[in-house]
Design an enzyme around this catalytic site. Structure first.
Site, PDB file in Angstrom:
ATOM      1  N   SER A 126       0.834  -1.200   0.000  1.00 15.73           N
ATOM      2  CA  SER A 126       0.000   0.000   0.000  1.00 15.73           C
ATOM      3  C   SER A 126       0.868   1.249   0.000  1.00 15.73           C
ATOM      4  CB  SER A 126      -0.846  -0.023   1.277  1.00 15.73           C
ATOM      5  OG  SER A 126      -1.438   1.236   1.501  1.00 15.73           O
ATOM      6  N   TYR A 151      -2.004  -0.746  10.986  1.00 14.56           N
ATOM      7  CA  TYR A 151      -2.267  -1.298   9.645  1.00 14.56           C
ATOM      8  C   TYR A 151      -1.093  -0.989   8.710  1.00 14.56           C
ATOM      9  CZ  TYR A 151      -3.711  -1.101   4.792  1.00 14.56           C
ATOM     10  OH  TYR A 151      -3.729  -1.226   3.432  1.00 14.56           O
ATOM     11  N   LYS A 155       1.947  -3.470   6.724  1.00  7.76           N
ATOM     12  CA  LYS A 155       2.363  -3.488   5.311  1.00  7.76           C
ATOM     13  C   LYS A 155       3.877  -3.291   5.206  1.00  7.76           C
ATOM     14  CE  LYS A 155      -1.595  -4.355   3.433  1.00  7.76           C
ATOM     15  NZ  LYS A 155      -1.835  -5.670   2.823  1.00  7.76           N
TER      16      LYS A 155
HETATM   17  C1  UD1 Z   1      -6.030   4.580   3.713  1.00 10.55           C
HETATM   18  C2  UD1 Z   1      -4.620   4.153   3.401  1.00 10.55           C
HETATM   19  C3  UD1 Z   1      -4.591   2.998   2.450  1.00 10.55           C
HETATM   20  C4  UD1 Z   1      -5.473   1.902   2.956  1.00 10.55           C
HETATM   21  C5  UD1 Z   1      -6.870   2.423   3.136  1.00 10.55           C
HETATM   22  C6  UD1 Z   1      -7.707   1.306   3.699  1.00 10.55           C
HETATM   23  C7  UD1 Z   1      -3.017   5.981   3.439  1.00 10.55           C
HETATM   24  C8  UD1 Z   1      -2.338   7.063   2.663  1.00 10.55           C
HETATM   25  N1  UD1 Z   1      -3.882   5.240   2.770  1.00 10.55           N
HETATM   26  O1  UD1 Z   1      -6.531   5.237   2.598  1.00 10.55           O
HETATM   27  O2  UD1 Z   1      -3.303   2.507   2.347  1.00 10.55           O
HETATM   28  O3  UD1 Z   1      -5.457   0.836   2.070  1.00 10.55           O
HETATM   29  O4  UD1 Z   1      -6.847   3.499   4.052  1.00 10.55           O
HETATM   30  O5  UD1 Z   1      -8.927   1.737   4.141  1.00 10.55           O
HETATM   31  O6  UD1 Z   1      -2.801   5.778   4.623  1.00 10.55           O
HETATM   32  N2  UD1 Z   1     -12.647  10.992   3.781  1.00 10.55           N
HETATM   33  C9  UD1 Z   1     -13.576  11.945   4.187  1.00 10.55           C
HETATM   34  N3  UD1 Z   1     -14.740  11.506   4.732  1.00 10.55           N
HETATM   35  C10 UD1 Z   1     -15.044  10.182   4.892  1.00 10.55           C
HETATM   36  C11 UD1 Z   1     -14.098   9.225   4.471  1.00 10.55           C
HETATM   37  C12 UD1 Z   1     -12.905   9.675   3.927  1.00 10.55           C
HETATM   38  O7  UD1 Z   1     -13.355  13.136   4.059  1.00 10.55           O
HETATM   39  O8  UD1 Z   1     -16.118   9.858   5.418  1.00 10.55           O
HETATM   40  C13 UD1 Z   1     -11.397  11.449   3.173  1.00 10.55           C
HETATM   41  C14 UD1 Z   1     -10.176  11.072   3.972  1.00 10.55           C
HETATM   42  O9  UD1 Z   1      -9.866  12.048   4.927  1.00 10.55           O
HETATM   43  C15 UD1 Z   1      -9.126  10.940   2.875  1.00 10.55           C
HETATM   44  C16 UD1 Z   1      -9.916  10.505   1.648  1.00 10.55           C
HETATM   45  O10 UD1 Z   1     -11.278  10.803   1.932  1.00 10.55           O
HETATM   46  O11 UD1 Z   1      -8.572  12.186   2.602  1.00 10.55           O
HETATM   47  C17 UD1 Z   1      -9.787   9.034   1.347  1.00 10.55           C
HETATM   48  O12 UD1 Z   1     -10.052   8.300   2.532  1.00 10.55           O
HETATM   49  P1  UD1 Z   1     -10.163   6.714   2.552  1.00 10.55           P
HETATM   50  O13 UD1 Z   1     -11.065   6.261   1.467  1.00 10.55           O
HETATM   51  O14 UD1 Z   1     -10.501   6.315   3.947  1.00 10.55           O
HETATM   52  O15 UD1 Z   1      -8.716   6.195   2.152  1.00 10.55           O
HETATM   53  P2  UD1 Z   1      -7.284   6.629   2.740  1.00 10.55           P
HETATM   54  O16 UD1 Z   1      -7.391   7.017   4.152  1.00 10.55           O
HETATM   55  O17 UD1 Z   1      -6.653   7.551   1.780  1.00 10.55           O
END
Ligand code: UD1
Length: 340
Positions: A126, A151, A155
């Protein structure tokens, strides 16, 4: 047809990869303990392929059960190891379960592969291994930083284990580590897709469930980051594009084209999109107005990360083809199918 064992093959990325493997002429064999996947994924795979894919309902950490699968199937050409826990927040609550499951199952798998003389492995890593990077985009040579969660640490540890195992004098296993960025969307048939259990942690399933009326509103986790619009930037890759990266990786291993015992590739689009851009693109693709609010930052979130996809393009010949808009449209189509 070459047999490829797919651990976690009933899961989100696993199920899409099983379909692509079969369509590329391989014989996928699924291993899954269904701890975070559903039997219905097998039905979806069958509906797309028009035939059943064999599935062994075992836990990858169970060495004896794993051994039996290798023996009964025979002639396994390679393994794609997806099976793992993946929720960042949950890993903070249950760190030992994450280390036991994610690290333990890899060690068991490597031991059994060695015993059984299976020499090709693709491992699901990841972009989380980069931590908070100093420079963007990240290349495979970008130094890894302390992970933000247990987590992420699993990895990193798994990558280290693969490297150390490959350094042993009697090692015969060749491994490709694929560092995934953010997989989204679903198969165009809408017969398989992401099946989050309970309240989704990830952005896109939260968006589609909100648009479908299952959640009241999306909370955007912070708009005061040092990014163009203040929200986090990620590299969103369509899950079928991501699945296809595994096919080229497997082929490279089987063709003995790998230049080293362990090779590492970023698997992303090479483009970063902010959370607000994802919301706006979803609204455009779905025709739905999304109810959202800006909330506080989520602990552990990296402000911005996206891939330098040059190495995977030049060495693997891998390029993504699906736009953000089409990826989000496929996620919405899948949500509508689920809602029915
Ligand atoms: C993270 C990990 C990734 C992992 C994944 C598993 C990092 C960089 N990435 O991805 O390796 O496989 O989790 O779940 O650590 N967001 C909102 N509101 C929400 C949900 C998300 O604003 O309700 C935003 C988050 O703040 C983020 C983006 O959307 O900026 C993506 O979030 P998400 O889909 O959870 O993935 P990551 O956190 O990027």
């Amino acid at each position: 047809m070459k047999k490829i064992l797919v651990t976690g093959g009933a899961g989100y990325i696993g199920s899409h990869t099983v379909v692509e493997l079969a369509q590329a002429g391989y014989e996928p064999i699924i291993i899954d303990n269904f701890s975070n996947s559903e039997e219905s994924a097998l039905g979806g795979i069958q509906a797309i392929l028009g035939r059943e894919v064999p599935c062994h309902r075992i836990d990858c950490g169970d060495a004896e059960a794993l051994r039996q699968v290798f023996k009964t199937e025979g002639d396994i050409a390679g393994v794609i190891h997806f099976a793992a826990f993946k929720a960042v927040g949950e890993s903070v609550q249950k760190p030992l379960a994450y280390f036991h499951n994610n690290v333990g199952s890899l060690i068991t798998l490597l031991q059994v592969m060695k015993e059984e003389g299976v020499e090709n492995l693709v491992f699901s890593s990841s972009c989380t291994v980069y931590g908070v990077p100093d420079h963007l985009p990240v290349t495979e040579a970008t130094p890894t930083k302390p992970a933000n969660s247990p987590y992420g640490r699993t990895k990193q540890m798994c990558e280290d284990i693969v490297h150390d195992a490959a350094g042993a004098p009697d090692n015969k296993v060749h491994t490709i580590l694929l560092r995934y960025f953010n997989p989204i969307g679903a198969h165009e048939s809408a017969k398989i897709g992401e099946l989050p259990l309970g309240v989704p942690n990830n952005l896109v399933p939260f968006i589609t469930q909100t648009a479908a009326g299952l959640r009241e509103k999306l909370t955007i986790f912070g708009n005061d980051y040092d990014t163009p619009d203040g929200t986090n930037v990620r590299d969103y890759i369509h899950v079928v594009d991501l699945a296809k990266a595994h096919i080229v990786a497997v082929q490279r291993l089987l063709d003995r084209k790998a230049s080293e015992a362990v090779e590492t590739f970023n698997v992303g689009t090479g483009h970063g999109n902010s959370v607000l851009e994802v919301v706006a693109t979803f609204e455009e693709a779905s025709g739905q107005k999304l109810n959202y609010v800006i909330g506080p930052r989520r602990p552990g979130d990296v402000p911005a990360i996206y891939a330098d996809a040059t190495k995977s393009a030049e060495v693997l010949g891998f390029k993504t083809t699906t736009s953000l808009r089409d990826s989000l449209a496929s996620a919405w189509k899948w949500q509508q199918t689920l809602s029915k």
